[in-house]
Enzyme design. Structure first.
Site, mmCIF file in Angstrom:
data_model
loop_
_atom_site.group_PDB
_atom_site.id
_atom_site.type_symbol
_atom_site.label_atom_id
_atom_site.label_comp_id
_atom_site.label_asym_id
_atom_site.label_seq_id
_atom_site.Cartn_x
_atom_site.Cartn_y
_atom_site.Cartn_z
ATOM 1 C CG ASP A 160 17.897 8.191 -11.005
ATOM 2 O OD1 ASP A 160 18.402 9.183 -10.470
ATOM 3 O OD2 ASP A 160 16.672 7.960 -11.014
ATOM 4 C CD GLU B 182 20.316 8.727 -6.563
ATOM 5 O OE1 GLU B 182 19.978 9.733 -6.007
ATOM 6 O OE2 GLU B 182 19.509 8.100 -7.171
HETATM 7 C C1 NOJ Z 1 17.617 10.658 -8.203
HETATM 8 C C2 NOJ Z 1 18.058 11.815 -9.028
HETATM 9 O O1 NOJ Z 1 19.364 12.171 -8.676
HETATM 10 C C3 NOJ Z 1 17.051 12.917 -8.808
HETATM 11 O O2 NOJ Z 1 17.487 14.131 -9.331
HETATM 12 C C4 NOJ Z 1 15.754 12.476 -9.408
HETATM 13 O O3 NOJ Z 1 14.744 13.420 -9.098
HETATM 14 C C5 NOJ Z 1 15.312 11.118 -8.867
HETATM 15 N N1 NOJ Z 1 16.383 10.183 -8.734
HETATM 16 C C6 NOJ Z 1 14.287 10.501 -9.761
HETATM 17 O O4 NOJ Z 1 14.883 10.066 -10.948
#
Ligand code: NOJ
Length: 578
Positions: free
Chosen positions: A224, A298
């Site tokens: 993430d 991500e």
């Molecule tokens: C990316 C995640 O996909 C999202 O849902 C989240 O709010 C943020 N990162 C913070 O972790």
């Protein structure tokens, strides 16, 4: 002279016969299917999805031809950001079940031949984590897990945050804590204090987290918000974090994250090396049993930065730096040329020896069927699943689920709530793409027996559901299953790729391998056309329909003259070149 003349011919013959079928790893041949645990299936009637719910539905995953799932966070959390605020990285969230439930899920998945990938959230914890609570008590080890800074006193004698840094959600990224007399950094909600990656203890702790779940059998991680991991080294700025410059973007008010250019809080070079180190941890496990553990990062960033996650020199990184171009660069208003450019972008920038990946939706973005329009569901799935590389599906894309309507009163996503705007909240809220998965046309679309699930069910669930589409002769689900099967053919595994915008509206690409060739044609618009596929090299004669979108008037097996193929509005076709 003669030798010179013959050389190109000899080389061409060699090239044709030397196509190497490289050994493909498990992650290169599967589709990855993202499950948002809170919304997939509720086994105990509390209105919230859970692990046992997922376990009970794994057969659906198998049935649609998917062999790997990735689960959004299912760790202990107060749910300020629905699981992306983790209070205990080593425990299962109580609303989702127990560690035994997790083990049962793993067991059932293994029986069905489905790999399980978890979400690693390394950038931040929850402010309710033991780590943060201990930090507040002045426990030095844990205090140093976080990023603390003194405030500044303004001309009115008021304490203010240390600098202008902003939270991704909006407002200052700093929050004051009386207990320690300092501000802590939170690049997401207040309940998500950032971890300090300049502290080797944090680095080690996160490696332990990675090992913990790998030991439980998981096949890797989606990581993430990776590009938020490091902040600039404040030692370079006299020990104080510097302000970030204004981005100059119009329509961005002072509290909005996009109003600043994040040169000190995102995409810092150290990030890439951290990712390469994590890959080493994954490879420790591969060294034991020969099975690759996968990493998907991500990162919403420039393509040049995204591809850095693949590795550098002899350092290897993520197998799948997520490619969000089909989310961020194009939508229903895009022309065929726009689609071609968006598709070709990742293929152009990725290292030649790495795989591409294709993503059109997730829990943070409006659903694919809503962004592109419901009529394009099959066409877009054709693109995602038949382009060269790994296909990623967000749960519901296989049945064409659309965004749900969530009223201001029912809005729970912090991104929506923080706007404090009952009229425009929906533009920021991510609840619409998180509404319950649609299993059937019964109560709550079969998601839960609760009176009121955590989010309302989206419109259209009477037909946009698994049960209906399994029984129907033609359905998105049936198209998806056929695509998953087609992907297994050599031509889609090893075949080469070429794309064309045949006109303003029609995007097409050819995949070919040895003597086999397919052309995928997708009409992005509401206009019928007749197109000439012989613009593709080596294509002439006839093409035969292998697969067509649900509303297509064509039948599988129908043959057409390649130079004059009629294509109706929004039609998606997979054609075999005869
Ligand atoms: C990316 C995640 O996909 C999202 O849902 C989240 O709010 C943020 N990162 C913070 O972790």
């Amino acid at each position: 002279m003669r030798a010179v003349f013959l050389l190109p011919l000899v080389l061409a013959v060699c090239a044709a016969s030397s196509i190497r079928e490289k050994d493909l790893d498990w992650w290169e041949t599967t589709i990855f299917y993202q499950i948002y645990p809170r919304s997939f299936a509720d086994s105990n009637g509390d209105g919230i999805g859970d692990l046992n719910g997922i376990t009970s539905k794994l057969e659906h995953i198998k049935d649609i031809g998917v062999e790997a799932i990735w689960l959004s966070p299912m760790f202990q959390s107060p749910m300020y950001d629905f699981g992306y605020d983790i209070a205990d990285f080593y425990a299962v969230h109580d609303e989702y079940g127990t560690m035994e439930d997790f083990e049962a899920l793993m067991k059932r998945a293994a029986e069905l031949g489905i790999k399980v990938v978890l979400d690693l959230v390394p950038n931040h914890t929850s402010n309710e984590s033991v780590w943060f609570q201990e930090a507040l008590k002045g426990h030095e080890k844990y205090y140093n897990y976080f990023v603390w800074e003194d405030g500044v006193i303004d001309e009115n004698g008021q304490r203010q945050p240390p600098n202008n840094w902003l939270s991704r959600f909006r407002g200052s990224a700093w929050e004051y804590r009386e207990e320690v007399g300092k501000y802590y950094l939170h690049q997401f909600v207040i309940g998500q204090p950032d971890l300090n990656y300049r502290n080797p203890d944090v680095v080690e702790e996160m490696k332990n987290v990675i090992r913990f779940w790998l030991e439980k059998g998981v096949a890797g991680y989606r990581v993430d918000a990776v590009n938020y991991l490091f902040e600039v080294d404040k030692a370079l700025f006299g020990g104080k974090y510097p302000d970030e410059p204004l981005s100059g973007k119009i329509n961005e008010d002072a509290g909005s994250h996009a109003s600043l250019d994040h040169i000190y809080t995102k995409d810092q070079n150290e990030t890439y090396y951290m990712v390469y180190d994590w890959r080493d941890v994954l490879d420790e496990f591969k060294a034991k049993d020969g099975v690759s553990r996968v990493m998907m990062t991500e990162v919403y960033a420039t393509i040049q930065n995204v591809v850095k996650y693949f590795g550098e020199g002899d350092r290897v990184g993520a197998q799948m730096p997520f490619n969000f171009d089909l989310i961020t660069d194009v939508d229903a208003s895009s022309s065929a040329a726009d689609i071609k450019r968006a598709v070709d972008k990742f293929l152009t920038y990725k290292p030649v020896d790495k795989e591409a990946n294709w993503i059109v939706g997730n829990h943070d973005n409006s659903r694919m069927a809503t962004r592109y329009g419901p009529a394009l569901v099959d066409g877009i799935n054709m693109i995602v699943l038949l382009l060269p590389g790994v296909g990623v599906t967000y749960m519901g894309e296989e049945i064409g689920m659309v965004d749900g309507y969530v009223s201001w009163e029912d809005t729970v996503d912090p991104s929506g709530c923080i706007t404090n705007d009952p009229i425009n909240y929906w533009k920021s809220s991510r609840d619409p793409e998180r509404t319950p998965f649609q299993w059937n046309d019964g109560l709550n679309a079969g998601f839960s027996t609760a009176e009121k699930p955590w989010l309302p069910v989206a419109e259209g669930y009477n037909t946009l559901n698994v049960e209906f589409q399994k029984a129907a002769e033609k359905s998105h689900l049936k198209v998806y299953q056929a695509l998953a099967k087609l992907r297994q053919e050599k031509v889609f595994r090893y075949g080469r790729y070429e794309s064309l915008a045949l006109n303003e509206d029609i995007f097409a690409f050819r995949r070919w391998y040895n003597n086999k060739a397919y052309i995928i044609v997708v009409n992005m618009r509401d206009t019928d056309h007749v197109v000439d596929l012989t613009y593709f090299e080596n294509v002439s004669g006839t093409v035969q329909v292998e697969l067509r979108s649900v509303a297509s008037p064509k039948n599988e097996g129908d043959k057409y003259d390649a130079s004059a193929l009629p294509v109706v509005a929004y039609e998606g076709l997979v054609l075999e070149v005869k």
